[in-house]
Design an enzyme around this catalytic site. Structure first.
Site, PDB file in Angstrom:
ATOM      1  N   GLU A 308      30.047  47.622  38.555  1.00 41.80           N
ATOM      2  CA  GLU A 308      29.985  46.231  39.013  1.00 41.80           C
ATOM      3  C   GLU A 308      29.596  46.138  40.487  1.00 41.80           C
ATOM      4  OE1 GLU A 308      33.844  44.611  37.829  1.00 41.80           O
ATOM      5  OE2 GLU A 308      33.064  44.208  35.824  1.00 41.80           O
ATOM      6  N   ASP A 382      37.581  45.373  28.541  1.00 41.78           N
ATOM      7  CA  ASP A 382      38.171  44.908  29.790  1.00 41.78           C
ATOM      8  C   ASP A 382      39.394  44.037  29.566  1.00 41.78           C
ATOM      9  OD1 ASP A 382      38.551  44.431  32.429  1.00 41.78           O
ATOM     10  OD2 ASP A 382      36.881  43.044  32.678  1.00 41.78           O
ATOM     11  N   GLU A 410      44.404  37.933  33.692  1.00 35.75           N
ATOM     12  CA  GLU A 410      43.025  37.478  33.888  1.00 35.75           C
ATOM     13  C   GLU A 410      42.456  36.777  32.653  1.00 35.75           C
ATOM     14  OE1 GLU A 410      40.341  40.605  35.031  1.00 35.75           O
ATOM     15  OE2 GLU A 410      38.569  39.335  34.818  1.00 35.75           O
TER      16      GLU A 410
HETATM   17  O1  GCW Z   1      37.524  42.607  34.534  1.00 31.11           O
HETATM   18  C1  GCW Z   1      36.905  42.869  35.674  1.00 31.11           C
HETATM   19  C2  GCW Z   1      37.349  41.789  36.584  1.00 31.11           C
HETATM   20  C3  GCW Z   1      36.964  42.113  37.978  1.00 31.11           C
HETATM   21  C4  GCW Z   1      37.553  43.476  38.330  1.00 31.11           C
HETATM   22  C5  GCW Z   1      37.035  44.510  37.343  1.00 31.11           C
HETATM   23  C6  GCW Z   1      37.626  45.887  37.560  1.00 31.11           C
HETATM   24  C7  GCW Z   1      38.310  44.273  40.429  1.00 31.11           C
HETATM   25  O2  GCW Z   1      36.799  40.582  36.165  1.00 31.11           O
HETATM   26  O3  GCW Z   1      37.448  41.099  38.822  1.00 31.11           O
HETATM   27  O4  GCW Z   1      37.264  43.845  39.633  1.00 31.11           O
HETATM   28  O5  GCW Z   1      37.370  44.115  36.065  1.00 31.11           O
HETATM   29  O6  GCW Z   1      38.561  46.219  36.856  1.00 31.11           O
HETATM   30  O7  GCW Z   1      37.139  46.626  38.396  1.00 31.11           O
END
Ligand code: GCW
Length: 716
Positions: A308, A382, A410
């Site tokens: 990311e 995730d 989240e």
């Molecule tokens: O799910 C995603 C989240 C991000 C997060 C990422 C991760 C810290 O939306 O906000 O970043 O996972 O776990 O690295």
């Protein structure tokens, strides 16, 4: 005439005060006066004559906690420290109290290790005593918290023989806290860390944070976001970190930092961060020396790399092992560890995202230094409301893998929905990987017993912030609590943990415990049902991840719901079998076999692995479409039940928390209806089938739901 009335009213108010207001600050360490007089006298007899020698900061912290507990729970006003001959409660380590070995001749202290403890009833010179023994002061502190828990949950302590040794070594919170005070995916206010006040001022709150963590056995905290800022590694910030470490140390809590891979460029003036470059190696080595000079017991680094948008070794054509080993070598002389995250997936979306971490890391098994752990999220996508366990568990026998759970909600209603996450954690920990045949549970990989590692760990992405009650939603506290308990013992059940938490947080009365437990245990499945039943996943709206957005088809493909649900006129679901992405091949054959056949695949994850026709016949005998609708409606009905059950608690718990949760459940119900209606109406455009008979029709159109545009949500 008015005055007496006023004073009577005031008196009444005072008497009822505990029921009127509780802002939740004290978490599960409330230590309210026990009402049962019999219990009080039993407890007083056993513990009020205390002998707890030594003067370390940890011993002082333990003493202080005991005093706090005794004052609150038993109404003992003054600390009672007695000569050893008069003591009834003795706390100590053999180093300070060599007599322990005589009083407990059959006890071998060695297996207790650095953090274990025992609580043992014994007779010393014919006098009944209770001993809390450990090899270290921190072990004894854990024993104290355990004893206080027995009191808080009103257990019989007249004849105790308890031994506890944590099953994992690193039990951590991961804060996704930014240096500007914001918290990524944080829904409980701002960051706890007041960087601008540090190092000069350390607030009481840091100490209370440490107490709460120690009480559940959490022994480490990663202070900063994995989307890292190199600034925290500058000497200015390291001094601030050191001040926090000083507050946490007496409670057995080590501090860890996130290391931004490009730090040598950003704060070191190098023109590369290539892990094989000598100047980079030297930079990290010197940086580690500088850090450990200030914080000699820093736990180490947590790293998100090449994921990311974060920089990493692949920017230089190197592997994750090269990157992890660079940092591992830098911290090794200081006994530090590196936790390298497996949450990686390609920016160009070449393949099923669920497969990518496995493909990246499996070939690197055995290539990491001994002080590296790979930190793996519970599932391969995730932190979805439900995911099958991550296929990396069991796939890297030569590398310690640690668990990363998400405590912050989240994808699970954030600070607004009541969702007890222990059932989710438990489901993953008790999943069987079949890595060494039947019984190769994820929990055994995490506790190291399956592959024989001693370096083990579990981390939870924190849900804590500056809100007065720490977690925003009062029930968020239960998830923090559960994470700690499960890290200590991954075999615990969600129910047992809930029981303890409710007793300590609300009341020991069955009339309170049972309804709250019912709500908690149901809440996870309710949340799955009204959002993503039957293995659906990632249906939430763009970026903030709060409400529904199954129609979203724009933006990066593997961030869109349509990539995951794949609904079309022929059916719905992600085919991860041989005819699809074949992500299933990453599991051991027994697991593959179970998931590959839709008739043996548990229906909870059916659409995770299969794309099935709308009229596919489910175990209920109904069509997939009808069952899917049923689940969505059940989810809403479950929230309604949660509300009814909660309402029955009126007058049995304090008004403040009663009303807050009652209001939050209204929001949850409203949102559950939105999720249900939006998803059912949207999927109906593909199934072309009516909402089954007997289910109330959505009162709004799909267009209405599509137009909802949430702005300024926290955490995004
Ligand atoms: O799910 C995603 C989240 C991000 C997060 C990422 C991760 C810290 O939306 O906000 O970043 O996972 O776990 O690295």
């Amino acid at each position: 005439m008015v005055r007496p009335v006023v004073s009577v009213l005031l008196l009444l108010l005072c008497v009822n005060l505990p029921l009127l207001a509780d802002d939740g600050y004290k978490l599960w360490l409330r230590y309210d006066l026990i009402e049962n007089q019999e219990k009080i006298s039993q407890y007083k007899q056993t513990i009020q004559h205390l002998y707890y020698p030594g003067g370390s900061a940890t011993i002082l912290a333990g003493n202080e906690e005991l005093m706090r507990g005794m004052q609150g729970l038993l109404g003992l006003k003054t600390p009672i420290v007695q000569a050893i001959q008069e003591a009834t409660l003795i706390v100590g380590t053999p180093a300070i109290l060599p007599q322990l070995k005589n009083w407990l001749p059959d006890t071998n202290f060695e297996p207790l290790g650095k953090e274990g403890f025992l609580i043992q009833s014994v007779k010393i010179d014919n006098k009944k005593c209770l001993i809390i023994g450990a090899n270290t002061d921190v072990g004894a502190l854990y024993g104290i918290f355990q004893l206080l828990k027995l009191l808080q949950t009103q257990q019989d302590i007249s004849q105790l023989a308890i031994t506890q040794i944590p099953k994992t070594q690193l039990r951590l919170l991961n804060h996704w806290d930014n240096l500007d005070g914001s918290v990524e995916r944080g829904y409980a206010g701002a960051s706890l860390w007041q960087w601008h006040q540090l190092p000069e001022y350390t607030s009481q709150r840091y100490k209370d944070y440490a107490r709460a963590n120690a009480s559940v056995g959490i022994n480490g905290t990663v202070l900063t976001n994995v989307n890292a800022n190199a600034l925290v590694l500058t000497s200015e910030y390291l001094k601030k970190v050191a001040a926090l470490a000083d507050v946490f140390r007496p409670y057995g809590i080590q501090v860890y930092l996130t290391a931004r891979f490009s730090a040598p460029i950003e704060i070191g003036n190098l023109d590369t961060a290539d892990p094989l470059d000598d100047s980079v190696k030297t930079w990290w080595k010197n940086k580690a020396d500088e850090i450990y000079n200030l914080i000699p017991d820093l736990g180490g680094f947590l790293v998100k790399a090449n994921s990311e948008g974060q920089p990493g070794p692949q920017n230089y054509g190197r592997s994750h092992a090269d990157g992890a080993n660079l940092l591992a070598d830098a911290v090794a002389p200081h006994q530090g560890v590196v936790m390298w995250r497996a949450f990686v997936y390609d920016n160009n979306v070449p393949d099923d995202r669920a497969k990518q971490a496995f493909n990246e890391f499996k070939p690197l098994d055995g290539k990491f230094r001994d002080n590296v752990l790979i930190q793996v999220k519970n599932g391969a996508i995730d932190f979805q409301p439900r995911e099958p366990f991550h296929p990396l568990f069991g796939a890297m026998p030569n590398t310690p893998l640690m668990m990363e759970f998400q405590v912050t909600q989240e994808y699970f209603g954030q600070g607004l929905h009541l969702t007890y996450l222990a059932p989710l954690y438990q489901e993953c920990l008790q999943a069987d990987t079949y890595a060494h045949g039947k019984g190769s549970y994820v929990s055994k990989i995490i506790d190291g017993t399956l592959e024989g590692y001693s370096l083990t760990g579990m981390a939870g992405v924190s849900n804590i912030g500056s809100d007065r009650n720490w977690t925003g939603h009062p029930f968020g506290q239960a998830n923090w609590y559960a994470l700690g308990r499960l890290a200590w013992d991954p075999e615990l059940t969600a129910e047992a943990i809930a029981d303890d938490w409710i007793r300590m947080t609300f009341s020991n009365q069955q009339a309170v415990i049972e309804p709250i437990k019912k709500i908690m245990i149901k809440s996870r499945e309710a949340g799955v049902n009204y959002r993503t039943p039957l293995g659906l996943h990632h249906l939430m709206a763009w970026h903030h991840h709060y409400g529904p957005g199954p129609w979203i088809d724009k933006g990066r493909a593997d961030w869109t719901p349509i990539y995951y649900h794949r609904a079309d006129s022929s059916g719905i679901g992600f085919d991860r079998t041989k005819t699809g992405s074949n992500a299933l091949a990453q599991y051991y054959p027994e697991v593959q076999k179970m998931y590959a056949d839709p008739t043996t695949c548990p229906e909870e994850v059916l659409l995770w692995f299969h794309h099935l026709p709308w009229n596919y016949q489910m175990k209920s005998g109904k069509s997939l479409w009808n069952d899917l609708c049923d689940k969505y409606y059940q989810g809403v009905a479950m929230v309604h039940d949660m509300q009814t059950t909660w309402n029955s608690l009126e007058g049995k718990i304090d008004t403040e928390r009663f009303e807050q949760v009652q209001a939050l459940l209204k929001i949850q119900y409203r949102d559950a209806v939105e999720w249900r209606n939006a998803c059912v109406l949207y999927f109906q455009t593909y199934s072309q089938k009516p909402i089954p008979e007997g289910l109330e029709k959505p009162d709004q159109s799909l267009e209405y739901y599509k137009k909802i545009d949430r702005k300024y949500l926290p955490g995004s």
